[in-house]
Design a protein around this motif. Structure first.
Motif, PDB file in Angstrom:
ATOM      1  N   GLY A 147      57.525 -10.400   8.648  1.00 16.55           N
ATOM      2  CA  GLY A 147      57.814 -10.663   7.234  1.00 16.55           C
ATOM      3  C   GLY A 147      57.120 -11.922   6.747  1.00 16.55           C
ATOM      4  N   ALA A 148      57.092 -12.947   7.601  1.00 21.80           N
ATOM      5  CA  ALA A 148      56.384 -14.182   7.246  1.00 21.80           C
ATOM      6  C   ALA A 148      54.889 -13.911   7.107  1.00 21.80           C
ATOM      7  N   ALA A 149      54.342 -13.100   8.010  1.00 24.64           N
ATOM      8  CA  ALA A 149      52.911 -12.773   7.953  1.00 24.64           C
ATOM      9  C   ALA A 149      52.558 -12.048   6.654  1.00 24.64           C
ATOM     10  N   TYR A 150      53.466 -11.176   6.203  1.00 21.67           N
ATOM     11  CA  TYR A 150      53.241 -10.451   4.942  1.00 21.67           C
ATOM     12  C   TYR A 150      52.985 -11.449   3.815  1.00 21.67           C
ATOM     13  N   TRP A 151      53.920 -12.390   3.624  1.00 21.55           N
ATOM     14  CA  TRP A 151      53.792 -13.314   2.498  1.00 21.55           C
ATOM     15  C   TRP A 151      52.672 -14.319   2.696  1.00 21.55           C
ATOM     16  N   LEU A 152      52.414 -14.730   3.926  1.00 25.57           N
ATOM     17  CA  LEU A 152      51.276 -15.623   4.159  1.00 25.57           C
ATOM     18  C   LEU A 152      49.971 -14.960   3.750  1.00 25.57           C
ATOM     19  N   ALA A 153      49.877 -13.662   3.985  1.00 25.38           N
ATOM     20  CA  ALA A 153      48.650 -12.926   3.693  1.00 25.38           C
ATOM     21  C   ALA A 153      48.431 -12.693   2.199  1.00 25.38           C
ATOM     22  N   VAL A 154      49.508 -12.553   1.436  1.00 25.31           N
ATOM     23  CA  VAL A 154      49.330 -12.055   0.062  1.00 25.31           C
ATOM     24  C   VAL A 154      50.032 -12.851  -1.037  1.00 25.31           C
ATOM     25  N   TYR A 155      50.618 -13.980  -0.734  1.00 20.38           N
ATOM     26  CA  TYR A 155      51.410 -14.655  -1.758  1.00 20.38           C
ATOM     27  C   TYR A 155      50.638 -14.980  -3.043  1.00 20.38           C
ATOM     28  N   PRO A 156      49.405 -15.493  -2.969  1.00 19.44           N
ATOM     29  CA  PRO A 156      48.684 -15.756  -4.221  1.00 19.44           C
ATOM     30  C   PRO A 156      48.529 -14.500  -5.094  1.00 19.44           C
ATOM     31  N   THR A 157      48.346 -13.368  -4.461  1.00 20.03           N
ATOM     32  CA  THR A 157      48.235 -12.112  -5.210  1.00 20.03           C
ATOM     33  C   THR A 157      49.543 -11.792  -5.910  1.00 20.03           C
ATOM     34  N   ASP A 158      50.660 -12.102  -5.277  1.00 23.84           N
ATOM     35  CA  ASP A 158      51.964 -11.865  -5.887  1.00 23.84           C
ATOM     36  C   ASP A 158      52.169 -12.769  -7.102  1.00 23.84           C
ATOM     37  N   VAL A 159      51.714 -14.013  -7.006  1.00 25.54           N
ATOM     38  CA  VAL A 159      51.814 -14.930  -8.146  1.00 25.54           C
ATOM     39  C   VAL A 159      51.002 -14.377  -9.319  1.00 25.54           C
ATOM     40  N   VAL A 160      49.789 -13.917  -9.048  1.00 26.82           N
ATOM     41  CA  VAL A 160      48.946 -13.329 -10.091  1.00 26.82           C
ATOM     42  C   VAL A 160      49.631 -12.119 -10.704  1.00 26.82           C
ATOM     43  N   LYS A 161      50.180 -11.249  -9.861  1.00 24.99           N
ATOM     44  CA  LYS A 161      50.889 -10.059 -10.343  1.00 24.99           C
ATOM     45  C   LYS A 161      52.024 -10.453 -11.288  1.00 24.99           C
ATOM     46  N   SER A 162      52.783 -11.455 -10.897  1.00 27.07           N
ATOM     47  CA  SER A 162      53.932 -11.861 -11.704  1.00 27.07           C
ATOM     48  C   SER A 162      53.524 -12.433 -13.051  1.00 27.07           C
ATOM     49  N   VAL A 163      52.491 -13.279 -13.087  1.00 26.18           N
ATOM     50  CA  VAL A 163      52.087 -13.845 -14.377  1.00 26.18           C
ATOM     51  C   VAL A 163      51.482 -12.780 -15.287  1.00 26.18           C
ATOM     52  N   ILE A 164      50.810 -11.799 -14.711  1.00 27.16           N
ATOM     53  CA  ILE A 164      50.264 -10.690 -15.508  1.00 27.16           C
ATOM     54  C   ILE A 164      51.413  -9.869 -16.095  1.00 27.16           C
ATOM     55  N   GLN A 165      52.446  -9.620 -15.303  1.00 30.30           N
ATOM     56  CA  GLN A 165      53.550  -8.781 -15.760  1.00 30.30           C
ATOM     57  C   GLN A 165      54.407  -9.435 -16.830  1.00 30.30           C
ATOM     58  N   ILE A 166      54.487 -10.753 -16.843  1.00 24.40           N
ATOM     59  CA  ILE A 166      55.297 -11.402 -17.883  1.00 24.40           C
ATOM     60  C   ILE A 166      54.457 -11.934 -19.039  1.00 24.40           C
ATOM     61  N   ASP A 167      53.134 -11.766 -18.948  1.00 25.59           N
ATOM     62  CA  ASP A 167      52.248 -12.236 -20.010  1.00 25.59           C
ATOM     63  C   ASP A 167      52.562 -11.509 -21.316  1.00 25.59           C
ATOM     64  N   ASP A 168      52.426 -12.230 -22.415  1.00 22.15           N
ATOM     65  CA  ASP A 168      52.694 -11.680 -23.745  1.00 22.15           C
ATOM     66  C   ASP A 168      51.707 -10.555 -24.061  1.00 22.15           C
ATOM     67  N   TYR A 169      52.214  -9.427 -24.489  1.00 18.10           N
ATOM     68  CA  TYR A 169      51.381  -8.254 -24.773  1.00 18.10           C
ATOM     69  C   TYR A 169      50.473  -8.478 -25.979  1.00 18.10           C
ATOM     70  N   LYS A 170      51.027  -9.073 -27.023  1.00 15.33           N
ATOM     71  CA  LYS A 170      50.261  -9.245 -28.260  1.00 15.33           C
ATOM     72  C   LYS A 170      49.348 -10.465 -28.252  1.00 15.33           C
ATOM     73  N   ASN A 171      49.707 -11.473 -27.477  1.00 11.15           N
ATOM     74  CA  ASN A 171      48.912 -12.695 -27.404  1.00 11.15           C
ATOM     75  C   ASN A 171      48.799 -13.125 -25.937  1.00 11.15           C
ATOM     76  N   PRO A 172      48.070 -12.353 -25.132  1.00 12.76           N
ATOM     77  CA  PRO A 172      48.035 -12.639 -23.692  1.00 12.76           C
ATOM     78  C   PRO A 172      47.285 -13.933 -23.364  1.00 12.76           C
ATOM     79  N   LYS A 173      47.783 -14.619 -22.332  1.00 20.60           N
ATOM     80  CA  LYS A 173      47.113 -15.817 -21.828  1.00 20.60           C
ATOM     81  C   LYS A 173      45.948 -15.442 -20.925  1.00 20.60           C
ATOM     82  N   PHE A 174      46.052 -14.291 -20.276  1.00 19.93           N
ATOM     83  CA  PHE A 174      45.071 -13.881 -19.275  1.00 19.93           C
ATOM     84  C   PHE A 174      44.441 -12.550 -19.658  1.00 19.93           C
TER      85      PHE A 174
END
Length: 171
Positions: A95-122
């Protein structure tokens, strides 16, 4: 995507800021609002590319590390004699290896998912990665890593132990 919206709302509300209004009444309300105002069904799949970029290598790491550790602990390919402690150790470290391998990708996923639809930051996943890296550095890509790891290690240890015990009981 629905759970990220609810988590972001809870995080903001929990800061004590009096001006934070609760936007969603629950998972179905998130889905309804996204369907209505964020591009229909397409809005529910926002962040799918970084999700897949997380899941494919992350699960390869998870299961690869789990099997490798079991064999290491067993001293060979026959892992049927491993005790529960060894299985918990292998599962937790996997489980630790999973997050060590991909955590930055998860952060990117999360900011994309909560980004404003009408005025996106990214403009997309690569833009989000670049901008987080540029403004916050390496640390920005690992925001929340500690709690994720604290949850992942025992959860995966228990999950893999339950899997092995069930597999053994079923023959």
């Amino acid at each position: 995507m629905v759970n990220i919206r609810l988590q972001a709302q809870s995080t903001l509300a929990g800061t004590g800021a009096a001006t934070v209004a609760v936007k969603y009444g629950g998972p179905m309300d998130v889905a309804r609002q996204v369907l209505r105002s964020e591009g229909g069904i397409r809005g529910l799949f926002k962040g799918m590319v970084p999700t897949m970029a997380r899941e494919v290598p992350g699960n390869a790491a998870l299961f690869g590390v789990y099997e490798a550790l079991k064999q290491l602990l067993a001293g060979g390919t026959d892992t049927s004699g491993l005790d529960r402690g060894s299985l918990l150790l292998a599962g937790g470290l996997a489980g630790a290896a999973y997050w060590l391998a991909v955590y930055p990708t998860d952060v990117v996923k999360s900011v994309i998912q909560i980004d404003d639809y009408k005025n996106p930051k990214f403009s997309g996943s690569i833009d989000a990665f670049r901008r987080i890296s540029a403004t916050e550095g390496f640390k920005g890509l690992y925001k929340g890593f500690g709690p994720a790891m604290a949850r992942s290690v025992p959860a995966n240890a228990a999950c893999f132990l339950a899997y092995e015990m069930t597999r053994s009981a079923l023959g």
